[in-house]
Design an enzyme around this catalytic site. Sequence first.
Site, short mmCIF file in Angstrom:
data_model
loop_
_atom_site.label_atom_id
_atom_site.label_comp_id
_atom_site.label_asym_id
_atom_site.label_seq_id
_atom_site.Cartn_x
_atom_site.Cartn_y
_atom_site.Cartn_z
CG HIS A 1 -10.26 32.63 -3.05
ND1 HIS A 1 -11.57 32.24 -3.12
CD2 HIS A 1 -9.63 32.02 -4.09
CE1 HIS A 1 -11.74 31.44 -4.17
NE2 HIS A 1 -10.57 31.30 -4.78
CG HIS B 236 -8.91 33.12 -8.76
ND1 HIS B 236 -10.08 32.73 -9.35
CD2 HIS B 236 -8.66 32.19 -7.79
CE1 HIS B 236 -10.53 31.63 -8.77
NE2 HIS B 236 -9.68 31.28 -7.81
CD GLU B 237 -5.65 31.84 -5.45
OE1 GLU B 237 -6.13 31.75 -4.31
OE2 GLU B 237 -5.87 31.00 -6.34
#
Length: 458
Positions: free
Chosen positions: A25, A21-22
């Site tokens: 980003h 998920h990170e």
Amino acid sequence: MTFLLTLLAAIFVLGPLIALHEWGHYIVARLCGVKVLTYSIGFGPKLFGWTSKKSGIDYRISVLPLGGYVKMLDEREGEVAKNELHLAFNRQHPLKKIAIVAAGPIMNFVIAIALFWVLFMTPSEQLATKIGQVLPDTPAAMAQLPVGDKIVAIDGHDVQTWEGINYRLAGRMGETDNVSITLQSETQSNNATKTYQAPIKEFMQGAAQGKDALSSFGMIPWQPQIEPVVGDLTPDGAATRQGLQVGDRITAINGEEIKDWISATRIIRDSPEVLLNFTVLRDGKLVQLSIMPQGKKDNLGNDYGQIGAMVAQSKIVIPDAYKTTVVYGPGESLVKSFEKTEQLAVMTVSSMGKMLSGIIGLENLSGPITIAKVAKQSFDISWQMVLSTAALISLSLAVLNLLPIPVLDGGHIVYYLIELIRGKPLSEGVQMVGLNIGLLLLAGFMVLAIGNDISRLF
């Protein structure tokens, strides 16, 4: 030891989901020309990590494992050198900001689709969707669904597995309406279908709280006919204390005739701390016993009854008519993985709406403790269950992060959409008020979820 294994299972399942998920980003930020300062798995003080000599990015694992973050160069968080202003996040076009923020949840959607794709491509022998039993006083009984017919659709949606049926029924939780069940009768030469309307009222709530969707609806797959004969007893169980003996044949519970072991266990499990009247056949004579099942909790905190009696071992043979092999090619598996992801995402959002409107109780909200226990349980079953659990958690992370609540990714996206429309960002004061409200909401949900988790332990 159990606690340690549960913790390790949670880390193994959640760790990669948070990291990816990170990474979503992180990678989009770098592609958009934004300078990344820190990539952290977890919050709080740094446990260990390293700093890249080439980029200067601080890669770290932090103490609190409940998420992670990517820190970018931003004038709102510190002084930025003039020659690096073009690298600051706050200086980017709103569309770039939206892309960077949305990349995390999108990555979780991609993970869920990929895992479901692998699972759909894995051949599996399953029970055919033929109705094996209809439970009395249930929606299925009121609709007079015929045993032996094959379930082919729920509410107009095609279903091929009992898992699919379970999800479709679970999506109706809390509702009062009719459920459309389309059945195919294989006794007729043309395999004709017929649609039945089964009435539900506050489905899976009240007395049915904690039961699975299939049992609540009353439509059960084929189950083996196991003789209701006691094969073993635990020394400290309720059955032993109240006089049940090895070799006893259970013939009735509370006056209801018992023909197989599964029927007996269903009544016992549904009656924690309720005194039950057993009739057993022992040495050719009927004996009356009163036994109160001990109240237990499963891994999800649902109450169930247990008397400490085990069935005599017997060989189980599944009839060919109730078996089916489910296998899909790569293309069809990909289509089905997208369909399943969409279905579960819609069901998740719908469930949240039902909680907020009071249709279903807030006790259905789960937190990190329940997630860890489910992760541990998946390892006890199979690698397919591990992947399925990871896919469901990844999907939940995606949906939750996209909620339009300040602090979450969805809230930031709303801010940047407003900036795109207005041509300038909202004032820092307005944004801070929104963030504080978001923090309070998030803290409230976390306290409630963890409180529910703790209540399920006792």
